[in-house]
Scaffold this motif. Sequence first.
Motif, PDB file in Angstrom:
ATOM      1  N   LEU A  48       0.825  -1.210   0.000  1.00 33.42           N
ATOM      2  CA  LEU A  48       0.000   0.000   0.000  1.00 33.42           C
ATOM      3  C   LEU A  48       0.857   1.256   0.000  1.00 33.42           C
ATOM      4  CD1 LEU A  48      -2.894  -0.929   2.435  1.00 33.42           C
ATOM      5  CD2 LEU A  48      -3.071  -0.410   0.013  1.00 33.42           C
ATOM      6  N   MET A  49       1.938   1.248   0.759  1.00 32.33           N
ATOM      7  CA  MET A  49       2.812   2.423   0.807  1.00 32.33           C
ATOM      8  C   MET A  49       3.508   2.666  -0.532  1.00 32.33           C
ATOM      9  SD  MET A  49       4.445   2.545   4.616  1.00 32.33           S
ATOM     10  CE  MET A  49       5.322   1.015   4.478  1.00 32.33           C
ATOM     11  N   LEU A  50       3.745   1.621  -1.296  1.00 28.86           N
ATOM     12  CA  LEU A  50       4.382   1.781  -2.604  1.00 28.86           C
ATOM     13  C   LEU A  50       3.366   2.065  -3.711  1.00 28.86           C
ATOM     14  CD1 LEU A  50       7.008  -1.096  -2.475  1.00 28.86           C
ATOM     15  CD2 LEU A  50       7.431   1.353  -2.288  1.00 28.86           C
ATOM     16  N   ASN A  51       2.207   1.429  -3.618  1.00 28.17           N
ATOM     17  CA  ASN A  51       1.242   1.526  -4.707  1.00 28.17           C
ATOM     18  C   ASN A  51       0.482   2.854  -4.708  1.00 28.17           C
ATOM     19  OD1 ASN A  51       0.119   0.403  -7.009  1.00 28.17           O
ATOM     20  ND2 ASN A  51      -1.669  -0.334  -5.898  1.00 28.17           N
ATOM     21  N   CYS A  52       0.201   3.420  -3.561  1.00 32.24           N
ATOM     22  CA  CYS A  52      -0.565   4.677  -3.509  1.00 32.24           C
ATOM     23  C   CYS A  52       0.150   5.837  -4.195  1.00 32.24           C
ATOM     24  CB  CYS A  52      -0.932   5.007  -2.068  1.00 32.24           C
ATOM     25  SG  CYS A  52      -2.236   3.935  -1.431  1.00 32.24           S
ATOM     26  N   PRO A  53       1.452   6.051  -3.950  1.00 30.80           N
ATOM     27  CA  PRO A  53       2.119   7.134  -4.695  1.00 30.80           C
ATOM     28  C   PRO A  53       2.202   6.877  -6.196  1.00 30.80           C
ATOM     29  CG  PRO A  53       3.405   6.515  -2.784  1.00 30.80           C
ATOM     30  CD  PRO A  53       2.300   5.523  -2.902  1.00 30.80           C
ATOM     31  N   THR A  89       0.554   9.440  -8.884  1.00 26.77           N
ATOM     32  CA  THR A  89       1.382  10.021  -9.937  1.00 26.77           C
ATOM     33  C   THR A  89       0.799   9.742 -11.315  1.00 26.77           C
ATOM     34  OG1 THR A  89       3.338   9.761  -8.553  1.00 26.77           O
ATOM     35  CG2 THR A  89       3.706  10.099 -10.900  1.00 26.77           C
ATOM     36  N   VAL A  90       0.430   8.505 -11.545  1.00 28.99           N
ATOM     37  CA  VAL A  90      -0.157   8.145 -12.837  1.00 28.99           C
ATOM     38  C   VAL A  90      -1.478   8.873 -13.042  1.00 28.99           C
ATOM     39  CG1 VAL A  90      -1.180   6.237 -14.144  1.00 28.99           C
ATOM     40  CG2 VAL A  90       0.986   5.929 -12.983  1.00 28.99           C
ATOM     41  N   GLY A  91      -2.295   8.963 -11.995  1.00 34.98           N
ATOM     42  CA  GLY A  91      -3.575   9.651 -12.097  1.00 34.98           C
ATOM     43  C   GLY A  91      -3.430  11.135 -12.393  1.00 34.98           C
ATOM     44  N   GLY A  92      -2.320  11.723 -11.996  1.00 37.54           N
ATOM     45  CA  GLY A  92      -2.098  13.132 -12.275  1.00 37.54           C
ATOM     46  C   GLY A  92      -1.425  13.404 -13.603  1.00 37.54           C
ATOM     47  N   VAL A  93      -0.593  12.478 -14.053  1.00 40.15           N
ATOM     48  CA  VAL A  93       0.197  12.703 -15.273  1.00 40.15           C
ATOM     49  C   VAL A  93      -0.562  12.316 -16.542  1.00 40.15           C
ATOM     50  CG1 VAL A  93       2.279  11.955 -16.500  1.00 40.15           C
ATOM     51  CG2 VAL A  93       2.396  12.541 -14.086  1.00 40.15           C
ATOM     52  N   ILE A 140      -5.780   4.539 -16.704  1.00 39.34           N
ATOM     53  CA  ILE A 140      -5.338   4.647 -15.310  1.00 39.34           C
ATOM     54  C   ILE A 140      -5.752   3.403 -14.537  1.00 39.34           C
ATOM     55  CG2 ILE A 140      -5.675   5.902 -13.151  1.00 39.34           C
ATOM     56  CD1 ILE A 140      -5.863   8.460 -14.842  1.00 39.34           C
ATOM     57  N   SER A 141      -6.966   2.942 -14.719  1.00 35.42           N
ATOM     58  CA  SER A 141      -7.436   1.751 -14.007  1.00 35.42           C
ATOM     59  C   SER A 141      -6.600   0.527 -14.361  1.00 35.42           C
ATOM     60  CB  SER A 141      -8.895   1.469 -14.342  1.00 35.42           C
ATOM     61  OG  SER A 141      -9.703   2.525 -13.933  1.00 35.42           O
ATOM     62  N   THR A 142      -6.376   0.322 -15.641  1.00 34.16           N
ATOM     63  CA  THR A 142      -5.599  -0.831 -16.081  1.00 34.16           C
ATOM     64  C   THR A 142      -4.164  -0.755 -15.594  1.00 34.16           C
ATOM     65  OG1 THR A 142      -6.987  -0.983 -18.047  1.00 34.16           O
ATOM     66  CG2 THR A 142      -4.883  -2.150 -18.102  1.00 34.16           C
ATOM     67  N   PHE A 143      -3.553   0.401 -15.727  1.00 36.37           N
ATOM     68  CA  PHE A 143      -2.160   0.563 -15.317  1.00 36.37           C
ATOM     69  C   PHE A 143      -1.998   0.365 -13.810  1.00 36.37           C
ATOM     70  CE2 PHE A 143       1.562   2.944 -13.997  1.00 36.37           C
ATOM     71  CZ  PHE A 143       2.516   2.474 -14.885  1.00 36.37           C
ATOM     72  N   CYS A 144      -2.900   0.956 -13.031  1.00 36.94           N
ATOM     73  CA  CYS A 144      -2.791   0.834 -11.570  1.00 36.94           C
ATOM     74  C   CYS A 144      -3.054  -0.601 -11.103  1.00 36.94           C
ATOM     75  CB  CYS A 144      -3.736   1.812 -10.889  1.00 36.94           C
ATOM     76  SG  CYS A 144      -3.202   3.522 -11.081  1.00 36.94           S
ATOM     77  N   ASP A 145      -3.985  -1.286 -11.724  1.00 42.87           N
ATOM     78  CA  ASP A 145      -4.231  -2.682 -11.362  1.00 42.87           C
ATOM     79  C   ASP A 145      -3.021  -3.559 -11.677  1.00 42.87           C
ATOM     80  OD1 ASP A 145      -6.744  -2.032 -10.479  1.00 42.87           O
ATOM     81  OD2 ASP A 145      -7.776  -2.776 -12.253  1.00 42.87           O
ATOM     82  N   ALA A 146      -2.479  -3.398 -12.864  1.00 38.90           N
ATOM     83  CA  ALA A 146      -1.320  -4.210 -13.256  1.00 38.90           C
ATOM     84  C   ALA A 146      -0.099  -3.877 -12.408  1.00 38.90           C
ATOM     85  CB  ALA A 146      -1.012  -3.986 -14.730  1.00 38.90           C
ATOM     86  N   THR A 147       0.137  -2.606 -12.170  1.00 35.04           N
ATOM     87  CA  THR A 147       1.274  -2.199 -11.349  1.00 35.04           C
ATOM     88  C   THR A 147       1.104  -2.673  -9.911  1.00 35.04           C
ATOM     89  OG1 THR A 147       1.542  -0.250 -12.721  1.00 35.04           O
ATOM     90  CG2 THR A 147       2.667  -0.235 -10.624  1.00 35.04           C
ATOM     91  N   GLY A 148      -0.120  -2.591  -9.404  1.00 38.28           N
ATOM     92  CA  GLY A 148      -0.384  -3.056  -8.044  1.00 38.28           C
ATOM     93  C   GLY A 148      -0.090  -4.535  -7.875  1.00 38.28           C
ATOM     94  N   LEU A 149      -0.461  -5.323  -8.855  1.00 33.62           N
ATOM     95  CA  LEU A 149      -0.156  -6.755  -8.781  1.00 33.62           C
ATOM     96  C   LEU A 149       1.344  -7.023  -8.836  1.00 33.62           C
ATOM     97  CD1 LEU A 149      -2.926  -8.348 -11.009  1.00 33.62           C
ATOM     98  CD2 LEU A 149      -2.562  -8.695  -8.572  1.00 33.62           C
TER      99      LEU A 149
END
Length: 66
Positions: A11-16, A20-24, A44-53
């Motif tokens: 969570l500490m790594l994925n939230c920033p 960042t992705v949501g803003g850029v 954004i949804s796809t990128f954050c889900d894949a990055t989170g995994l």
Amino acid sequence: MDIGAVIAVTLMLNCPIAATVGGVIPLVARACKVDPAVFSTPFISTFCDATGLLVYFSVAIALLGL
């Protein structure tokens, strides 16, 4: 205890990353002359889900020694 540490670190790594992705991405979409409202949400949804995994499994491997 170990699984809780994996979740906390993830969570500490994925939230920033998500913030960042949501803003850029809308700025990049606007620069490419694409409507940010249409382009941003699915990407954004796809990128954050894949990055989170990827982050979750990387942290689990590192902390649990799998």
